[in-house]
Design a protein around this motif. Structure first.
Motif, PDB file in Angstrom:
ATOM      1  N   LYS A  89     -22.818  73.174  86.805  1.00 17.95           N
ATOM      2  CA  LYS A  89     -24.119  72.559  87.107  1.00 17.95           C
ATOM      3  C   LYS A  89     -25.270  73.518  86.814  1.00 17.95           C
ATOM      4  O   LYS A  89     -26.220  73.170  86.111  1.00 17.95           O
ATOM      5  CB  LYS A  89     -24.167  72.130  88.586  1.00 17.95           C
ATOM      6  N   THR A  90     -25.159  74.743  87.359  1.00 16.76           N
ATOM      7  CA  THR A  90     -26.241  75.706  87.169  1.00 16.76           C
ATOM      8  C   THR A  90     -26.393  76.074  85.699  1.00 16.76           C
ATOM      9  O   THR A  90     -27.504  76.196  85.180  1.00 16.76           O
ATOM     10  CB  THR A  90     -25.983  76.966  88.025  1.00 16.76           C
ATOM     11  N   THR A  91     -25.266  76.241  85.020  1.00 12.14           N
ATOM     12  CA  THR A  91     -25.323  76.578  83.595  1.00 12.14           C
ATOM     13  C   THR A  91     -26.064  75.481  82.821  1.00 12.14           C
ATOM     14  O   THR A  91     -26.892  75.774  81.950  1.00 12.14           O
ATOM     15  CB  THR A  91     -23.900  76.777  83.046  1.00 12.14           C
TER      16      THR A  91
ATOM     17  N   PRO B   2     -34.699  77.095  91.265  1.00 10.56           N
ATOM     18  CA  PRO B   2     -33.376  77.680  91.039  1.00 10.56           C
ATOM     19  C   PRO B   2     -32.476  77.540  92.265  1.00 10.56           C
ATOM     20  O   PRO B   2     -32.951  77.311  93.369  1.00 10.56           O
ATOM     21  CB  PRO B   2     -33.669  79.150  90.742  1.00 10.56           C
ATOM     22  N   GLN B   3     -31.175  77.675  92.028  1.00  8.37           N
ATOM     23  CA  GLN B   3     -30.197  77.541  93.106  1.00  8.37           C
ATOM     24  C   GLN B   3     -30.463  78.539  94.227  1.00  8.37           C
ATOM     25  O   GLN B   3     -30.450  78.189  95.386  1.00  8.37           O
ATOM     26  CB  GLN B   3     -28.790  77.743  92.541  1.00  8.37           C
ATOM     27  N   ASP B   4     -30.696  79.803  93.854  1.00  8.15           N
ATOM     28  CA  ASP B   4     -31.008  80.800  94.873  1.00  8.15           C
ATOM     29  C   ASP B   4     -32.508  80.805  95.079  1.00  8.15           C
ATOM     30  O   ASP B   4     -33.269  80.908  94.128  1.00  8.15           O
ATOM     31  CB  ASP B   4     -30.531  82.185  94.428  1.00  8.15           C
TER      32      ASP B   4
ATOM     33  N   LEU C  58     -33.881  70.489  89.986  1.00  7.25           N
ATOM     34  CA  LEU C  58     -33.630  71.028  91.323  1.00  7.25           C
ATOM     35  C   LEU C  58     -32.149  71.398  91.402  1.00  7.25           C
ATOM     36  O   LEU C  58     -31.290  70.530  91.433  1.00  7.25           O
ATOM     37  CB  LEU C  58     -33.965  69.983  92.393  1.00  7.25           C
ATOM     38  N   ASP C  59     -31.882  72.709  91.430  1.00  5.61           N
ATOM     39  CA  ASP C  59     -30.495  73.163  91.466  1.00  5.61           C
ATOM     40  C   ASP C  59     -30.068  73.334  92.920  1.00  5.61           C
ATOM     41  O   ASP C  59     -30.523  74.245  93.596  1.00  5.61           O
ATOM     42  CB  ASP C  59     -30.352  74.477  90.686  1.00  5.61           C
ATOM     43  N   GLU C  60     -29.222  72.440  93.393  1.00  2.43           N
ATOM     44  CA  GLU C  60     -28.745  72.430  94.783  1.00  2.43           C
ATOM     45  C   GLU C  60     -29.899  72.617  95.767  1.00  2.43           C
ATOM     46  O   GLU C  60     -29.924  73.601  96.512  1.00  2.43           O
ATOM     47  CB  GLU C  60     -27.690  73.525  94.993  1.00  2.43           C
ATOM     48  N   PRO C  61     -30.810  71.643  95.796  1.00  2.00           N
ATOM     49  CA  PRO C  61     -32.032  71.837  96.593  1.00  2.00           C
ATOM     50  C   PRO C  61     -31.779  71.966  98.090  1.00  2.00           C
ATOM     51  O   PRO C  61     -32.577  72.576  98.786  1.00  2.00           O
ATOM     52  CB  PRO C  61     -32.860  70.587  96.296  1.00  2.00           C
TER      53      PRO C  61
HETATM   54 MG   LIG Z   1     -24.622  76.397  90.790  1.00  3.21          MG
END
Ligand SMILES: [Mg+2]
Ligand SMILES: Nc1ncnc2c1ncn2[C@@H]1O[C@H](COP(=O)(O)OP(=O)(O)O)[C@@H](O)[C@H]1O
Lengths: 365, 323
Positions: B59-61, B99-101, B175-178
């Motif tokens: 997902k993040t990639t 970003p996720q983080d 939105l990466d894992e919001p």
């Molecule tokens: Mg991820």
């Protein structure tokens, strides 16, 4: 003018961090205090130097009493003949001895009458102690020049040496310490940038339509403000500890400023090449410490083997040290240090270009 | 690194620039790991699309390639008609990314963080100021607007991080894992906020929470080992497991003998406390309740259970989705 917003952000990140700010400001303070206490002040150990006056004119004896004996770092012992002096030197009772040959007074008088003098002093010194002898030589050299009011041989210009009868050790050492302080900007610069990289903030910024030069300018502007504050602290403390700036203070500032630019540029290149603070930090020190030695910030470069000098001279800091000494101690003017200034500016330009190239590569993923 | 740049003729399917996001065999490997593998998805303008998948599914990639942080090793994607490989600056000026983080500028206030992001996205200074002041209120950070964000709670930081991706009023938002790592209350609040953006912006969000995809998304793409395993509305996906019906019976006095006869009559029977769960094809609700009753058990309640997205996921990937 996005880079101004960026610079402001980077600056805030530093000055709102008490620890980082403390380090950046306390560092030059502590450093100067330490060296000041070690080198400056009235309690400096004076070196014994023998003097043999073969000229025996009024000018030569005035040179001994009014100039040499007034230098706080020298303790003058008068000798009647050369053999005695040589023995004393061999027994380490004196560190060096100065022979004032006959004709000295005449030549100095010539100089006062605006004619070209040919002043010769014979100095014999103890080779075993490079640092001390180099300081004695430099001190005596400067003292003679100011006494005779002659132009500096190394320059083609016509500026006079200030009539400065006291060249303290601080005068000789302070420019080197300041350059060392600016060399420490290498890890500082790298740290600020790598921190953003490690925490992912850089990646976040890279998803915005911002150009590499804007990032680089944003970081370096903030760092330059810090560097300027450091330079000002260094100069004030240096003067407080007895450094006297004979030349133009703005010229000295320009040299320090260009040096700071080089340090910041090198720091940013290191940051671009490393992924984490743990990688960048040791790499920076690995660069900064040998460069400090090679550039002669503590010990005069002239005392090192030629190939070491050659290596040192490839980097900006050796040029900064010698140019800063020329301006601060000898009062050299712009044209006298132009070569060094061009070299420093060229280095800064090159290292920044490299930084932008590396940044652009990083942006390509 | 070897990069294959597809010319438009080489693309495996027709370009449709009325779409917000279109990927063409989008792939990214890390050494031997194929993080994203020939991804082909179309996302319409104004759609909220959820990429649902477990950790490490790519997902993040995917997001990183779409927001031009990471070059694909193969394939490409168009964002509002701009190619991510060749027109990254145009893409960057149209998107907002969370970003996720959570990454913020820790020594800055929420207002300063938002203003800087706006400026980096070429929003004029006066507008940046105005929009930031507005968004900080909407996100419920108004009373802390001028404090340094370093000491904020995880929920507050995340809200700010999401606000930072919206500050330039982008047409497409990633939105990466919001809601990663948020407590249920904070998650709810964020869902409501993201839900309000629906229709207005194209949103691609990634999640490994079923409920989140179910609750928010117009369409869900189930991603597994870098590939889309299934794609559709959450109703579409659930209907893929409609052949599997479930009857749940809560009752008293279910004896061991009774259970034994129930188990011998129906193939898939599970017991959970006083609950009997019977699964199978073409179950007859009345027939089942009558039979259970005839064993002497007392039925308190009985119902047909709707298949969940989780059941669909399990069926599609053969894996449980763990948080
Ligand atoms: Mg991820
Ligand atoms: N920079 C990287 N280097 C090596 N492997 C990576 C890198 N980024 C991601 N991966 C690998 O790619 C796969 C997909 O990761 P990711 O896209 O982060 O998944 P998700 O976001 O769905 O959890 C994982 O196997 C992960 O280990």
């Amino acid at each position: 003018m996005k880079f101004v917003s960026l610079a402001l952000r980077n600056f805030k990140e530093v000055y709102r961090d008490p620890l980082a700010l403390g380090f950046l400001l306390a560092f030059p303070l502590l450093f100067m205090l330490l060296f000041g206490a070690a080198m400056g002040g009235g309690s400096t150990p004076a070196y014994s130097v023998g003097v043999l006056d073969e000229d025996e004119t009024e000018l030569s004896s005035r040179f001994v009493t009014d100039v040499l004996e007034e230098i706080p770092t020298l303790k003058i012992a008068l000798f009647e003949n050369e053999v005695e002096a040589a023995n004393s030197l061999r027994d380490s009772n004196i560190r060096a001895f100065i022979k004032i040959p006959s004709g000295f007074g005449d030549e100095v008088a010539k100089s006062y009458q605006q004619q070209d003098p040919d002043i010769v002093l014979h100095v014999t010194y103890d080779e075993s102690d490079f640092v001390v002898s180099s300081q004695i030589l430099s001190t005596v050299n400067t003292a003679v020049r100011s006494f005779a009011q002659i132009h500096i041989p190394v320059t083609i210009n016509t500026s006079h040496i200030n009539v400065e009868t006291q060249v303290t050790q601080m005068d000789f050492v302070a420019p080197g310490i300041i350059i060392f302080g600016l060399l420490i900007m290498v890890p500082t610069a790298a740290r600020i940038m790598v921190k953003d990289k490690e925490k992912g903030y850089m990646a976040r910024m890279l998803t915005t339509p911002t150009r590499p030069w804007e990032f680089i300018t944003g970081y370096s502007l903030a760092l330059l403000v810090i560097a300027i504050v450091q330079i000002i602290i260094f100069i004030i403390l240096g003067v407080a500890f007895g450094m006297s700036i004979v030349g133009n203070i703005f010229l000295a500032f320009l040299i320090f400023f260009l040096t700071a630019l080089c340090s910041i540029g090198i720091g940013m290149v290191v940051a671009a090449l490393s992924k984490t603070e743990n990688q960048a930090e040791p790499l920076c020190w690995l660069i900064a410490m040998p460069l400090a030695v090679l550039s002669g910030v503590w010990f005069s470069q002239e005392m090192m083997p030629e190939y070491i000098q050659f290596i040192g001279n490839l980097f900006p800091f050796a040029h900064s040290v010698s140019a800063a000494r020329l301006v601060i101690i000898r009062g050299a003017d712009f044209s006298a240090v132009l070569d060094s200034i061009i070299f420093l500016a060229g280095w800064a330009a090159a290292v920044f270009t490299l930084g932008i190239v590396l940044f652009r590569q990083k942006m390509k993923g | 690194m070897w990069r294959h740049k597809l010319s438009e003729q080489e693309l495996n399917r027709e370009i449709d620039d009325s779409l917000a996001i279109q990927t063409f065999d989008l792939s990214r490997s890390f050494g031997p790991i194929r993080a994203v593998n020939d991804l082909n998805i179309d996302i319409s303008r104004g759609e909220l699309f959820a990429l649902l998948g477990p950790n490490g599914s790519g997902k993040t990639t995917t997001i990183n390639m779409l927001c031009c942080l990471l070059k694909p090793t193969r394939g490409t994607a168009h964002v509002l008609g701009f190619d991510i490989n060749r027109q990254s600056n145009s893409v960057k000026s149209l998107i907002g990314t969370s970003p996720q983080d959570t990454t913020l500028s820790e020594r800055l206030s929420p207002l300063e963080n938002l203003e800087l992001m706006a400026r980096l996205n070429n929003v004029a200074p006066d507008k940046a100021k105005k929009w930031s002041a507005g968004l900080v209120e909407v996100m419920g950070l108004g009373d802390r607007a001028k404090d340094q964000v370093g000491k904020f709670s995880g929920g507050m930081k995340r809200r700010l991080s999401i606000a930072m991706s919206l500050i330039s009023d982008p047409a497409v938002v990633f939105l990466d894992e919001p809601t990663l790592g948020l407590d249920p209350q904070a998650r709810r609040a964020l869902w409501d906020y993201i839900g309000n953006l629906k229709g207005e912006k194209t949103i691609l969000l990634t999640t490994h929470y079923m409920e989140e995809a179910d609750y928010l998304a117009d369409r869900v793409g189930i991603i597994d080992e870098g590939k889309i395993a299934a794609l559709g509305t959450s109703i579409d996906l659930k209907s893929m497991v409609i052949d599997k019906q479930i009857v749940v019976i809560n009752g008293w006095n279910i004896t061991i003998a009774a259970l034994g006869s129930i188990k011998s009559r129906y193939q898939d029977v599970k017991v959970n406390g006083g609950q009997v769960i019977i699964a199978g094809k073409n179950l007859d609700f009345k027939e089942i309740t009558d039979y259970v009753h005839s064993t002497g058990a007392i039925i308190r309640s009985a119902y047909f259970k709707e298949p969940s997205l989780e059941d669909a996921y399990l069926r599609i990937t053969g894996k449980e989705l763990k948080a």
